[in-house]
Write an enzyme that holds these catalytic residues in place. Sequence first.
Site, PDB file in Angstrom:
ATOM      1  N   SER A 132       1.026  -1.216  -0.007  1.00 54.75           N
ATOM      2  CA  SER A 132       0.143   0.171   0.430  1.00 54.75           C
ATOM      3  C   SER A 132       0.778   1.113  -0.251  1.00 54.75           C
ATOM      4  CB  SER A 132      -0.621  -0.041   1.730  1.00 54.75           C
ATOM      5  OG  SER A 132      -1.014   1.091   1.266  1.00 54.75           O
ATOM      6  N   TYR A 151      -1.428  -0.736  10.126  1.00 50.34           N
ATOM      7  CA  TYR A 151      -1.804  -0.977   8.814  1.00 50.34           C
ATOM      8  C   TYR A 151      -0.157  -0.991   7.974  1.00 50.34           C
ATOM      9  CZ  TYR A 151      -3.381  -1.556   4.119  1.00 50.34           C
ATOM     10  OH  TYR A 151      -3.775  -1.191   2.761  1.00 50.34           O
TER      11      TYR A 151
HETATM   12  P1  NDP Z   1     -11.174  -6.819  -0.111  1.00 51.19           P
HETATM   13  O1  NDP Z   1     -11.758  -6.177   1.387  1.00 51.19           O
HETATM   14  O2  NDP Z   1     -12.177  -5.412  -0.632  1.00 51.19           O
HETATM   15  O3  NDP Z   1     -11.234  -7.564  -0.806  1.00 51.19           O
HETATM   16  C1  NDP Z   1      -9.867  -8.874   0.138  1.00 51.19           C
HETATM   17  C2  NDP Z   1     -10.440 -10.375  -0.061  1.00 51.19           C
HETATM   18  O4  NDP Z   1      -9.692 -11.158   0.552  1.00 51.19           O
HETATM   19  C3  NDP Z   1     -11.855 -10.412  -0.110  1.00 51.19           C
HETATM   20  O5  NDP Z   1     -11.896 -11.278  -1.330  1.00 51.19           O
HETATM   21  C4  NDP Z   1     -11.937 -10.883   1.053  1.00 51.19           C
HETATM   22  O6  NDP Z   1     -13.172 -12.003   1.275  1.00 51.19           O
HETATM   23  C5  NDP Z   1     -10.494 -11.680   1.520  1.00 51.19           C
HETATM   24  N1  NDP Z   1      -9.702 -11.866   2.778  1.00 51.19           N
HETATM   25  C6  NDP Z   1     -10.004 -10.613   3.632  1.00 51.19           C
HETATM   26  N2  NDP Z   1      -9.477 -11.201   4.886  1.00 51.19           N
HETATM   27  C7  NDP Z   1      -8.583 -12.615   4.223  1.00 51.19           C
HETATM   28  C8  NDP Z   1      -8.197 -13.556   5.177  1.00 51.19           C
HETATM   29  N3  NDP Z   1      -8.549 -13.370   6.100  1.00 51.19           N
HETATM   30  N4  NDP Z   1      -7.692 -14.936   4.359  1.00 51.19           N
HETATM   31  C9  NDP Z   1      -8.716 -15.020   3.120  1.00 51.19           C
HETATM   32  N5  NDP Z   1      -9.009 -14.321   1.887  1.00 51.19           N
HETATM   33  C10 NDP Z   1      -9.624 -12.923   2.788  1.00 51.19           C
HETATM   34  O7  NDP Z   1      -9.822  -5.757   0.030  1.00 51.19           O
HETATM   35  P2  NDP Z   1      -9.358  -4.607  -1.220  1.00 51.19           P
HETATM   36  O8  NDP Z   1      -9.269  -5.550  -2.357  1.00 51.19           O
HETATM   37  O9  NDP Z   1      -9.046  -3.350  -1.611  1.00 51.19           O
HETATM   38  O10 NDP Z   1      -7.901  -5.329  -0.588  1.00 51.19           O
HETATM   39  C11 NDP Z   1      -6.860  -6.236  -0.935  1.00 51.19           C
HETATM   40  C12 NDP Z   1      -4.963  -5.760  -0.837  1.00 51.19           C
HETATM   41  O11 NDP Z   1      -5.096  -4.461  -1.466  1.00 51.19           O
HETATM   42  C13 NDP Z   1      -5.013  -5.532   0.610  1.00 51.19           C
HETATM   43  O12 NDP Z   1      -4.107  -6.006   0.882  1.00 51.19           O
HETATM   44  C14 NDP Z   1      -5.284  -4.067   1.213  1.00 51.19           C
HETATM   45  O13 NDP Z   1      -4.392  -3.927   1.682  1.00 51.19           O
HETATM   46  C15 NDP Z   1      -4.805  -3.817   0.279  1.00 51.19           C
HETATM   47  N6  NDP Z   1      -4.896  -2.470  -0.383  1.00 51.19           N
HETATM   48  C16 NDP Z   1      -6.413  -1.777  -1.287  1.00 51.19           C
HETATM   49  C17 NDP Z   1      -6.573  -0.246  -1.607  1.00 51.19           C
HETATM   50  C18 NDP Z   1      -7.624   0.090  -1.098  1.00 51.19           C
HETATM   51  O14 NDP Z   1      -7.516   0.949  -1.509  1.00 51.19           O
HETATM   52  N7  NDP Z   1      -8.769  -0.687  -1.369  1.00 51.19           N
HETATM   53  C19 NDP Z   1      -5.414   0.749  -1.100  1.00 51.19           C
HETATM   54  C20 NDP Z   1      -4.139  -0.290  -0.828  1.00 51.19           C
HETATM   55  C21 NDP Z   1      -3.894  -1.524  -0.578  1.00 51.19           C
HETATM   56  P3  NDP Z   1     -13.483 -12.452   2.521  1.00 51.19           P
HETATM   57  O15 NDP Z   1     -13.712 -11.657   3.443  1.00 51.19           O
HETATM   58  O16 NDP Z   1     -14.844 -14.141   2.076  1.00 51.19           O
HETATM   59  O17 NDP Z   1     -13.104 -13.653   3.554  1.00 51.19           O
END
Ligand code: NDP
Length: 256
Positions: free
Chosen positions: A145, A158
């Site tokens: 990030s 984070y």
């Molecule tokens: P979302 O919360 O929109 O999606 C996360 C995905 O990961 C979902 O499919 C969720 O499914 C899954 N997930 C979450 N926790 C777990 C877990 N413990 N085990 C397995 N699967 C998991 O997140 P984003 O797409 O926004 O984020 C993805 C990555 O990008 C992260 O690492 C985030 O830190 C990073 N990021 C995002 C930004 C943004 O603005 N969106 C900016 C910078 C970085 P479920 O909950 O059903 O398990």
Amino acid sequence: SSRWSLKGFTALVTGGTRGIGHAIVEELAEFCATVYTCSRNQEELNKRLNEWKEKGFSVYGSVCDASSSSQREELIQNVASSFNGKLNIFVNNAGTNVRKPTIEYTAEDYSKVMTTNLDSAYHLCQLTYPLLKESGNGSIVFISSVGSLTSVGTGSIYAASKAAINQLTKSLACEWAKDNIRSNCVAPWYTKTPLVEHLIANEEFVNQVLSRTPIKRIAETHEVSSLVTFLCLPAASYITGQIVSVDGGFTVNGFQ
Ligand code: NDP
């Protein structure tokens, strides 16, 4: 040409049912990779797997909470048996956040963010290493990030977890180059996903973000997945140990 295709490649993407991970699964599949993904919600995962099947993509998956050590082990056993012990691509995407002022964080908050973001990334690299090595051509992409590079009020746990991921990217790039495994990292700025839905619904917050962002909009998930995909292609074969921001110019903007 084959430099711009993932035909014959296998990939694991954690957290592929929503947001950035979902876009990564689709784009790797569009480049002809066979993909395995996971999330914590069986129902949503099944729904996505059916949608991908209808689109003609080869995507498999099983439930795994990436913050659980035993579930990580089970996941990689499933991946190994699905892909004959060989994995070309590992995208460490699953991540979470709890936003608070530092002195308000509880030990539970700390543990939740660190185990989901860092412990899981570290252990999954250990677990996927033999599979990546066996493939003869491995590539790891971490989703970090912009909050790992500069202070943007994402919360200090984070930021620390993602900064550790940045250094892990570099350590593995050097340690595993001999095994033909590359390691790179993508650092997104605000991207339209469920994780930040509540923040980007707030106009005042978005205006504050955009006031510092030269490209005056929030990213779409496919604008992040395209770089992840590029880093996995044979065309990127000499790129390793890099942290690349997808941020509309945010991290290079002073003021104007
Ligand atoms: P979302 O919360 O929109 O999606 C996360 C995905 O990961 C979902 O499919 C969720 O499914 C899954 N997930 C979450 N926790 C777990 C877990 N413990 N085990 C397995 N699967 C998991 O997140 P984003 O797409 O926004 O984020 C993805 C990555 O990008 C992260 O690492 C985030 O830190 C990073 N990021 C995002 C930004 C943004 O603005 N969106 C900016 C910078 C970085 P479920 O909950 O059903 O398990």
